[in-house]
Scaffold this motif. Structure first.
Motif, PDB file in Angstrom:
ATOM      1  N   GLN A  52      38.103  40.812  16.611  1.00  0.00           N
ATOM      2  CA  GLN A  52      36.766  40.229  16.510  1.00  0.00           C
ATOM      3  C   GLN A  52      36.856  38.904  15.770  1.00  0.00           C
ATOM      4  OE1 GLN A  52      34.919  43.554  14.457  1.00  0.00           O
ATOM      5  NE2 GLN A  52      33.962  44.190  16.376  1.00  0.00           N
ATOM      6  N   TYR A  54      34.524  35.567  14.365  1.00  0.00           N
ATOM      7  CA  TYR A  54      33.178  35.092  14.075  1.00  0.00           C
ATOM      8  C   TYR A  54      33.204  34.144  12.886  1.00  0.00           C
ATOM      9  CZ  TYR A  54      33.315  38.927  10.649  1.00  0.00           C
ATOM     10  OH  TYR A  54      33.669  39.777   9.645  1.00  0.00           O
ATOM     11  N   ILE A  66      29.596  37.582  17.420  1.00  0.00           N
ATOM     12  CA  ILE A  66      30.970  38.052  17.254  1.00  0.00           C
ATOM     13  C   ILE A  66      31.579  38.148  18.645  1.00  0.00           C
ATOM     14  CG2 ILE A  66      32.425  39.964  16.512  1.00  0.00           C
ATOM     15  CD1 ILE A  66      30.239  40.639  14.438  1.00  0.00           C
ATOM     16  N   ASN A  68      34.752  39.361  21.064  1.00  0.00           N
ATOM     17  CA  ASN A  68      35.743  40.437  21.061  1.00  0.00           C
ATOM     18  C   ASN A  68      36.847  40.157  22.078  1.00  0.00           C
ATOM     19  OD1 ASN A  68      34.271  42.168  19.213  1.00  0.00           O
ATOM     20  ND2 ASN A  68      32.826  42.452  20.880  1.00  0.00           N
TER      21      ASN A  68
END
Length: 110
Positions: A52, A54, A66, A68
């Motif tokens: 992840q 962010y 976020i 992935n």
């Protein structure tokens, strides 16, 4: 955990090679650990096997979403790209007479 340790070392080497040592980053920390304003983060969820990525803004709040990734290479490239964009954005702010997100030799004195 050795896998993450090796990948963390690789990311830290890339950050040093790019001269981004002064940027605020967190690599494979828990989401609630070592949070700072204007920080770029990469995490790994052991349960799902997902990386992840962010960014945090003022008061360490989430900026955007976020993203992935299931493979490390994609996650690494996006993470390093976010760091490059951080440098470009803050250089632009300084060149326009605005305050950067935080102080860094990468854009101070531009």
């Amino acid at each position: 955990m050795d896998m993450l340790s090796d990948k963390k070392k690789l990311l830290n080497r890339e950050i040093q090679k790019l001269g981004y040592d002064s940027l605020r980053v967190a690599i494979f920390n828990q989401k609630d650990k070592n949070r700072m304003e204007w920080q770029t983060r990469i995490e790994y969820d052991l349960d799902t096997g997902i990386y992840q990525i962010y960014s945090l803004g003022d008061r360490a709040s989430l900026i955007g979403k976020i993203t992935n990734y299931t493979d490390f290479d994609s996650a690494k490239n996006i993470f390093l790209n976010k760091l490059e964009l951080t440098v470009k954005y803050n250089k632009l702010r300084v060149s326009r007479g605005k305050q950067p997100e935080y102080s860094s030799p990468l854009w101070d004195g531009e």
